[in-house]
Write an enzyme that holds these catalytic residues in place. Structure first.
Site: not given
Ligand code: GTP
Ligand code: SPV
Ligand code: MN
Length: 582
Positions: A66, A194, A203, A223, A245, A247, A272, A362
């Site tokens: 983004r 993207y 979003k 979110h 994001s 996290c 999400d 992704r």
């Molecule tokens: P968006 O789709 O961008 O909104 O992200 P999200 O919040 O759904 O994040 P996601 O669960 O995809 O995690 C992002 C990254 O953080 C990945 O590389 C995971 O492996 C890592 N991660 C997720 N949970 C944990 C955790 O509890 N501990 C650690 N150390 N890393 C984590």
């Molecule tokens: C984020 O960036 O928080 C996502 C991926 O979940 S996107 O749809 O690109 O915003």
């Molecule tokens: Mn997100």
């Protein structure tokens, strides 16, 4: 002519596509589109033995996340966008951005994508229509939303759909704009291909436009993931958690409980976005407006997130991953050994320099393929929340888990969360920024008003959820994570829900209640006492810096900031002063 048809005709008159195709979302149509996208190179096939129905898409190299600096809120008055959003006047948008759409679809097809957010017939349900010249967008929207005939049926002759116009344009960042008109409830996106910039149901609508709808109509667009936690006594609780994001939302929502044998079960409702509204019973109810996942691939494996791996095993679109010569996808952190020969995410032979898959690569896959979905994930009424979590990615300061003292203190906790920036958005990765409720890039109006909206929600909740801060990312002096994370995060979830039940013990600190010794269920977990102590500690000096930084952040909002938040800040500082020496 129906209102939607009139609008489509008007946009086609400006963008001048060779043809206009209304999408019905059917299987046959999807097969036709995928074949066409394979023929024109938009998609390529992945290994069909390991990944039946899966395809690969590569975005332009300058178009991989983004672009918050090119994302605008176009309200009539600048103060209605607030200090945390980029603002452009509607007149400037007409003059500067609209010309980019004129004739942009010449030689291309304009697809009309009608979609629902939220289950059909639900009081939460909203309708959008996206026109786009990208088959990648069409294929993704079909997975991410309830797209096609169901939406057209619901739409009928109604005028209250959110129109979104997307064109990939020429992909130049100089001519890339993601525009939101919260007053007239419409979206324009040009110059990007993207995900978050172009899947306008995500979003752009489900957060930025929906947050403005929620302000006007008395609900919240957040979110947040939503998960279901079942306790050994059979009690079922729902948790919504906001993390910025990349996290950990997807991972938390799909976690495999390491304590399932003891009766602690976790199921997924959403990963999400959550729409929240007070119910007539005084509880806060949540739905996931989406029907699929657009999840981060790097770090995703059978060890970290087996439910995700199964979800995208078939019929998924993988964006910006590396591939073997056989078309087997690969990303950093995938199971097994790294294949010896790889084509990187840019389509070049990988020479071992830099990541092979883009760090923000992704998968797009349907929730229907996710083994951990809760039977209630499409409940039209939503699910009632026991717990709300506000989290961040912080190497220090933020404890593993801390309960807010009450609703107002919880809104303060959410409004002041700081987090290290990630690769999900263009920017300085690793620097800490305030990301209130993980909504900094997604709030469609002045965030000061948004805080006020959150505060006022309490008046309609006689049985509010409890609110917590959480942080899975605390590190030791050598940079190693102190907490194992992933499935083990259930320990914190159990404690939160047991607080809601009035069972778990807590210790009071200046920034909330943290787990009392032995109140966290650590059954079968190997963690050192000193690590646990650090994770649950409140470092007074660090928190004084934190409150100073929060004060600066609050000053941005001037008089518009609800006074309750500065009062909460003052009280936090007073508590820090008082407890010094403990
Ligand atoms: P968006 O789709 O961008 O909104 O992200 P999200 O919040 O759904 O994040 P996601 O669960 O995809 O995690 C992002 C990254 O953080 C990945 O590389 C995971 O492996 C890592 N991660 C997720 N949970 C944990 C955790 O509890 N501990 C650690 N150390 N890393 C984590
Ligand atoms: C984020 O960036 O928080 C996502 C991926 O979940 S996107 O749809 O690109 O915003
Ligand atoms: Mn997100």
């Amino acid at each position: 002519m129906k209102p939607v048809e009139r609008w489509v005709e008007e946009i086609a008159g400006e963008t001048k596509p060779d043809r206009v195709v209304y999408c019905d979302g059917s299987e046959a149509e999807n097969e036709r589109f995928i074949k066409q996208a394979l023929d024109d190179g938009t998609l390529s096939l992945l290994d069909q033995k390991q990944h039946p129905g899966c395809t690969l898409h590569r975005t332009h190299q300058n178009d991989v996340a983004r672009t918050e600096h090119l994302t605008f809120i176009s309200s009539k008055k600048q103060e209605d966008a607030g200090p945390t959003n980029n603002w452009m006047s509607p007149a400037d948008a007409r003059a500067r951005v609209w010309p980019l759409f004129r004739g942009v679809m010449k030689g291309r097809t304009m697809y009309v994508v009608p979609y629902l957010l939220g289950p059909a017939g639900s009081p939460f349900c909203r309708i959008g229509v996206e026109v786009t010249d990208s088959l990648y967008v069409v294929a993704n929207m079909r997975i991410m939303t309830r797209m096609g005939q169901a939406a057209l049926d619901e739409l009928g002759s109604r005028e209250d759909f959110v129109p979104g116009i997307h064109s990939t344009g020429d992909l130049s960042p100089d001519r890339r704009f993601i525009m939101h008109f919260p007053e007239e409830r419409s979206i324009w996106s040009v110059g990007s291909g993207y995900g978050g910039n172009v899947l306008l149901g995500k979003k752009c609508f489900a957060l930025r436009i929906a947050s403005a709808m929620g302000r006007d109509e008395g609900w919240l667009a957040e979110h947040m993931l939503i998960l279901e936690l079942t306790l050994p006594d059979g009690d079922v609780h729902y948790v919504a958690a906001a993390f910025p994001s990349a996290c950990g939302k997807t991972n938390l929502a799909m976690m495999v409980s390491p304590l399932e044998h003891l009766g602690y079960k976790v199921r997924t409702v959403g990963d999400d976005i959550a729409w929240l509204r007070p119910g007539s019973d005084g509880r806060l109810w949540a739905v996931n407006p989406e029907s699929g996942f657009f999840g981060v691939l790097p770090g995703t494996s059978a060890a970290t997130n087996p439910n995700a791996v199964e979800t995208f095993r078939k019929n998924a679109i993988l964006t910006n991953v590396a591939v073997t010569p056989e078309g087997v996808p690969w990303w950093e952190g995938k199971d097994g050994a790294r294949p010896p020969v790889l084509t990187d995410w840019k389509g070049s032979p990988w020479n071992g320099e830099g990541p092979a898959a883009h760090p923000n690569s992704r998968f797009t896959a349907s929730a229907r393929q996710c083994p951990s979905m809760s039977p209630r994930w499409e409940d039209p009424q939503g699910v009632p929340l026991s717990v709300i979590v506000f989290g961040g990615r912080r190497a220090s300061v933020l404890p593993l888990v801390a309960q807010a003292f009450d609703w107002e203190n919880g809104v303060f906790a959410g409004a002041t969360i700081g987090s290290e920036m990630t690769v999900a958005a263009f920017g300085k990765v690793g620097t800490v920024r305030r990301d209130p409720m993980a909504m900094l890039p997604f709030c469609g109006y002045n965030m000061a008003d948004y805080f006020g909206h959150w505060l006022r929600m309490k008046d309609r909740l006689s049985r509010p959820p409890l609110m917590f801060r959480a942080n899975w990312f605390r590190r030791d002096a050598d940079g190693r994570y102190l907490w194992p994370g992933f499935g083990q995060n259930i320990r914190a979830l159990i404690w939160m829900v047991e607080r809601f039940q009035g069972k778990a013990e807590a210790r009071e600190t200046p920034v909330g209640f943290v787990p009392a010794p032995k109140s966290l269920n650590l059954d079968g977990l190997d963690i050192r006492d000193d690590a646990l102590e650090t994770l649950l500690s409140v470092d007074h000096d660090a928190w004084r810096h934190e409150t100073a930084d929060i004060r600066l952040f609050f000053q941005k909002f001037g008089d518009r900031l609800p006074p309750e938040l500065n009062r909460q800040l003052d009280e936090t500082e007073r508590r820090l002063d008082r407890s010094e020496g403990f």
